[in-house]
Design a protein around this motif. Structure first.
Motif, PDB file in Angstrom:
ATOM      1  N   GLN A  99       0.641  -1.458  -0.229  1.00  0.00           N
ATOM      2  CA  GLN A  99       0.175   0.493  -0.090  1.00  0.00           C
ATOM      3  C   GLN A  99       1.169   0.667  -0.003  1.00  0.00           C
ATOM      4  O   GLN A  99       0.359   1.696  -0.699  1.00  0.00           O
ATOM      5  CB  GLN A  99      -0.806  -0.282   0.862  1.00  0.00           C
ATOM      6  N   ALA A 100       1.998   1.454   1.143  1.00  0.00           N
ATOM      7  CA  ALA A 100       2.742   2.423   0.721  1.00  0.00           C
ATOM      8  C   ALA A 100       3.266   2.775  -0.471  1.00  0.00           C
ATOM      9  O   ALA A 100       3.526   3.265  -0.894  1.00  0.00           O
ATOM     10  CB  ALA A 100       3.899   1.913   1.986  1.00  0.00           C
ATOM     11  N   GLU A 101       4.010   1.256  -1.516  1.00  0.00           N
ATOM     12  CA  GLU A 101       4.406   1.570  -2.748  1.00  0.00           C
ATOM     13  C   GLU A 101       3.866   1.965  -3.417  1.00  0.00           C
ATOM     14  O   GLU A 101       3.973   2.847  -4.107  1.00  0.00           O
ATOM     15  CB  GLU A 101       4.866   0.496  -2.703  1.00  0.00           C
ATOM     16  N   ILE A 102       1.935   1.611  -3.542  1.00  0.00           N
ATOM     17  CA  ILE A 102       0.888   2.592  -4.453  1.00  0.00           C
ATOM     18  C   ILE A 102       1.032   3.917  -3.949  1.00  0.00           C
ATOM     19  O   ILE A 102       1.278   4.707  -5.153  1.00  0.00           O
ATOM     20  CB  ILE A 102       0.124   1.422  -3.767  1.00  0.00           C
ATOM     21  N   GLU A 103       1.130   4.439  -2.801  1.00  0.00           N
ATOM     22  CA  GLU A 103       1.039   5.200  -2.868  1.00  0.00           C
ATOM     23  C   GLU A 103       2.343   6.225  -2.844  1.00  0.00           C
ATOM     24  O   GLU A 103       1.916   7.413  -3.390  1.00  0.00           O
ATOM     25  CB  GLU A 103       1.002   6.071  -1.334  1.00  0.00           C
ATOM     26  N   SER A 104       3.571   5.275  -2.496  1.00  0.00           N
ATOM     27  CA  SER A 104       5.396   6.223  -3.526  1.00  0.00           C
ATOM     28  C   SER A 104       4.824   6.448  -4.424  1.00  0.00           C
ATOM     29  O   SER A 104       5.307   7.649  -6.062  1.00  0.00           O
ATOM     30  CB  SER A 104       5.936   4.728  -2.563  1.00  0.00           C
ATOM     31  N   ASP A 105       4.409   5.367  -5.510  1.00  0.00           N
ATOM     32  CA  ASP A 105       4.380   5.525  -6.798  1.00  0.00           C
ATOM     33  C   ASP A 105       3.651   6.501  -7.545  1.00  0.00           C
ATOM     34  O   ASP A 105       4.166   7.150  -8.204  1.00  0.00           O
ATOM     35  CB  ASP A 105       3.063   3.723  -7.717  1.00  0.00           C
ATOM     36  N   SER A 150       7.219  11.346   0.914  1.00  0.00           N
ATOM     37  CA  SER A 150       7.850   9.982   0.554  1.00  0.00           C
ATOM     38  C   SER A 150       9.273   9.767   1.080  1.00  0.00           C
ATOM     39  O   SER A 150       9.314   8.678   1.333  1.00  0.00           O
ATOM     40  CB  SER A 150       8.618  10.653  -1.376  1.00  0.00           C
ATOM     41  N   LEU A 151       9.307  11.224   1.635  1.00  0.00           N
ATOM     42  CA  LEU A 151      10.475  10.751   3.165  1.00  0.00           C
ATOM     43  C   LEU A 151       9.975  10.564   3.849  1.00  0.00           C
ATOM     44  O   LEU A 151      10.523   8.712   4.579  1.00  0.00           O
ATOM     45  CB  LEU A 151      10.696  12.151   3.374  1.00  0.00           C
ATOM     46  N   GLU A 152       8.704  10.355   4.495  1.00  0.00           N
ATOM     47  CA  GLU A 152       7.818   9.689   5.738  1.00  0.00           C
ATOM     48  C   GLU A 152       7.698   8.266   5.445  1.00  0.00           C
ATOM     49  O   GLU A 152       8.027   7.421   6.327  1.00  0.00           O
ATOM     50  CB  GLU A 152       6.562  10.364   5.963  1.00  0.00           C
ATOM     51  N   LEU A 153       7.162   7.922   4.288  1.00  0.00           N
ATOM     52  CA  LEU A 153       7.033   6.496   3.619  1.00  0.00           C
ATOM     53  C   LEU A 153       8.299   5.707   3.575  1.00  0.00           C
ATOM     54  O   LEU A 153       8.035   4.180   3.681  1.00  0.00           O
ATOM     55  CB  LEU A 153       6.680   6.202   1.946  1.00  0.00           C
ATOM     56  N   SER A 154       9.416   6.364   3.422  1.00  0.00           N
ATOM     57  CA  SER A 154      10.715   5.300   3.250  1.00  0.00           C
ATOM     58  C   SER A 154      11.497   5.426   4.540  1.00  0.00           C
ATOM     59  O   SER A 154      12.147   4.254   5.042  1.00  0.00           O
ATOM     60  CB  SER A 154      12.294   6.328   2.423  1.00  0.00           C
ATOM     61  N   GLN A 155      11.108   5.917   4.908  1.00  0.00           N
ATOM     62  CA  GLN A 155      11.520   5.727   7.100  1.00  0.00           C
ATOM     63  C   GLN A 155      10.454   4.717   7.190  1.00  0.00           C
ATOM     64  O   GLN A 155      11.446   4.258   8.201  1.00  0.00           O
ATOM     65  CB  GLN A 155      11.399   7.462   7.379  1.00  0.00           C
ATOM     66  N   ILE A 172       9.745   1.971  -2.593  1.00  0.00           N
ATOM     67  CA  ILE A 172       9.430   3.607  -2.216  1.00  0.00           C
ATOM     68  C   ILE A 172      11.160   4.617  -2.249  1.00  0.00           C
ATOM     69  O   ILE A 172      10.955   5.309  -2.782  1.00  0.00           O
ATOM     70  CB  ILE A 172       9.499   2.986  -0.575  1.00  0.00           C
ATOM     71  N   LEU A 173      12.595   4.015  -1.861  1.00  0.00           N
ATOM     72  CA  LEU A 173      13.604   4.404  -1.793  1.00  0.00           C
ATOM     73  C   LEU A 173      13.688   4.688  -3.663  1.00  0.00           C
ATOM     74  O   LEU A 173      14.655   6.638  -3.488  1.00  0.00           O
ATOM     75  CB  LEU A 173      14.990   3.525  -1.526  1.00  0.00           C
ATOM     76  N   TYR A 174      13.343   4.489  -3.824  1.00  0.00           N
ATOM     77  CA  TYR A 174      14.191   4.573  -5.646  1.00  0.00           C
ATOM     78  C   TYR A 174      12.745   5.507  -6.642  1.00  0.00           C
ATOM     79  O   TYR A 174      13.009   6.592  -6.287  1.00  0.00           O
ATOM     80  CB  TYR A 174      13.723   3.399  -6.939  1.00  0.00           C
ATOM     81  N   ASN A 175      11.636   5.836  -5.667  1.00  0.00           N
ATOM     82  CA  ASN A 175      10.755   6.914  -5.950  1.00  0.00           C
ATOM     83  C   ASN A 175      11.215   7.839  -5.040  1.00  0.00           C
ATOM     84  O   ASN A 175      10.759   9.156  -5.649  1.00  0.00           O
ATOM     85  CB  ASN A 175       9.146   6.722  -5.755  1.00  0.00           C
ATOM     86  N   GLN A 176      11.738   8.109  -3.836  1.00  0.00           N
ATOM     87  CA  GLN A 176      12.475   8.959  -3.164  1.00  0.00           C
ATOM     88  C   GLN A 176      13.372   9.597  -3.909  1.00  0.00           C
ATOM     89  O   GLN A 176      13.154  11.188  -4.004  1.00  0.00           O
ATOM     90  CB  GLN A 176      12.693   8.380  -1.529  1.00  0.00           C
TER      91      GLN A 176
END
Length: 505
Positions: A175-181, A212-217, A224-228
């Motif tokens: 779900q976090a990856e989908i939001e990050s995308d 995106s920083l919040e999601l990666s943490q 997620i890191l690539y998207n960030q």
């Protein structure tokens, strides 16, 4: 053995008489319309249904024979996708695993639809093992659900709890990856909007960076890191902060080095292009040359090869390292893939060639040996042939007419140069938008002032404001033809003053 028996029963009942794919054996068969169609496509000889129908049947695309062939040909191509050789040396472990997991997941669904639950569960368990190693969240969630259901059917509560926990953990990550995308995609969409259409663009992009920083943490998955990394790099790019674009890409590459099993060439390629383009804007030739040469080796077989040459070429020209620029062009042109580049890329590289010839004819010592490619370039023909491009490529009309002005001034054909500047004035009014084409518009206006003075700088009228605007604004190129500036306009202006024998006291 029970799994083999289960699969055999399915295959016996539902197997096809013949699997239609393109393999080495089938492609050696002579007098096959399928193979003829395939060869024509691979050679790049077909661009439309009209060309294909005529080449194969001397008919129109509406002909039944052609339509049937095309339908069966497409089906055969799609079937072949299930038998790709992912063990080739060019494939990374990550890409092999990604392909295998998704292919095997398709088999799991087929087995389940044929009520082969035990065999499906066994394959799903194997998939989960690979997916966990490479952190494929979507596959882990899907396969864990199957295994959880199978454990329930087997009344295996321990396994049920194990797969339920796995499913819940990676469902949150997914779900976090989908939001990050979504954050990354919205970053790209908004970064391309003009300031007038998106007045709060910087604030909006900043919010995407923060989230995106919040999601990666909380979920430091590779996706997620690539998207960030890409969100931050794009944000800095919009702000024209190319030092931070470069440092963000450095951090991203370091992450890949520290996690080699998560290496994805397509993702790394995008980071490489951003990093090299940052060095073009920074005009850091020393670092840029080292990086470009390294990337050309790393991505030798990647589809970004031509883009790497393009950025390398622009770096050399903008840093006035012209001998390197000529060499880079020659290397790209000599690559066997160059003959198959798209029409849009051909237009761009033809423009590069013209401006390199401008440098060779005007800026450098005429005694220098012309590179082999340029010997085919004829100034007379270039000045006489009409310059016409389709609407989506019309910026090249302006770019090449400017080059004509330089050649005409070099040959002291002032009347014809004046006519070209008048043509540029019309293009500027009809084709160029102030916000999208700011720098080229200022340069055209500068040329207009010089043309009004009959190319005598001593008689030129109001013009300094256009020079100042070019100096105060910066080149901002993101691979869009509208932003392309082959030779910086400030330098082109200096070249024109040299050609017209103006000495700056």
């Amino acid at each position: 053995m029970k799994h083999l028996i289960e699969i055999s029963k399915i295959v016996t009942k539902k197997k096809v008489k013949k699997i239609e794919i393109f393999d080495d054996h089938s492609l050696k068969q002579k007098n096959s319309k399928f193979n003829e169609f395939y060869e024509l496509l691979m050679k790049g000889d077909l661009k439309s249904d009209q060309e294909a129908a005529h080449a194969l049947y001397k008919s129109m695309p509406t002909d039944d024979k052609y339509r049937q062939l095309k339908s069966r040909f497409k089906k055969r191509l799609l079937n072949t996708l299930f038998f790709l050789d992912v063990n080739q040396a060019s494939s990374s472990n990550y890409n092999r695993a990604y392909y295998s997991c998704h292919k095997d997941w398709t088999l799991v669904k087929i087995l389940l639809s044929n009520k082969a639950q035990d065999t499906a569960a066994q394959l799903a368990k194997s998939i989960v093992g690979t997916a966990l190693k490479f952190e494929f969240s979507d596959i882990i969630v899907s396969a864990s659900r199957i295994l959880r259901t199978h454990a329930m059917q087997q009344e295996d509560e321990k396994s049920y709890n194990e797969y339920n926990a796995l499913c819940q953990k990676y469902q949150a990550i997914l779900q976090a990856e989908i939001e990050s995308d979504e954050l990354y995609e919205r970053t790209i969409l908004n970064s391309k909007k003009s300031n007038s259409k998106a007045p709060n663009k910087i604030e909006l992009l900043q919010s995407y960076c923060d989230r995106s920083l919040e999601l990666s943490q909380s979920h430091p998955s590779p996706v997620i890191l690539y998207n960030q990394f890409m969100i931050f790099a794009t944000f800095h790019e919009v702000q024209e902060d190319y030092h931070n674009v470069y440092s963000t890409c450095e951090t991203a590459e370091q992450y890949v080095l520290e996690h080699p099993h998560l290496y994805r060439e397509d993702k790394l390629a995008k980071i490489a292009l951003k990093k090299l383009l940052a060095l073009v804007h920074l005009k850091d030739f020393e670092k840029g040359q080292i990086q470009a040469e390294a990337y050309l080796k790393i991505f030798e077989k990647n589809e970004i090869w031509l883009q790497l040459y393009e950025y390398y070429l622009l770096l050399a020209i903008h840093c006035q390292e012209y001998s390197v620029a000529h060499d880079v062009f020659e290397r790209a042109y000599e690559d066997k893939r160059f003959k198959k580049i798209s029409n849009e890329d051909q237009d761009k590289w033809n423009a590069f060639e013209v401006y390199l010839c401008v440098l060779l004819w005007i800026q450098t010592d005429s005694k220098n040996e012309k590179p082999k490619r340029y010997k085919q370039f004829k100034v007379k023909r270039f000045l006489e042939e009409p310059i016409i491009f389709p609407k989506n490529q019309r910026i090249f009309t302006v770019i090449l007419v400017i080059a004509q002005v330089l050649f005409l001034l070099q040959e002291e054909r002032l009347g014809e140069a004046f006519e070209r500047v008048e043509r540029l004035k019309g293009y500027s009014t009809r084709l160029l938008k102030q916000e999208e084409h700011y720098r080229i518009t200022q340069f055209v206006r500068l040329l207009q002032q010089l043309a009004k003075a009959h190319f005598d700088y001593k008689k030129i009228g109001v013009h300094q404001k256009y020079v100042d605007r070019l100096k105060e604004s910066s080149i901002k190129y993101r691979n869009s033809p509208n932003e392309l500036e082959i030779i910086p306009y400030t330098h082109l202006w200096e070249m024109i003053l040299d050609i017209t024998n103006y000495e700056n006291s």
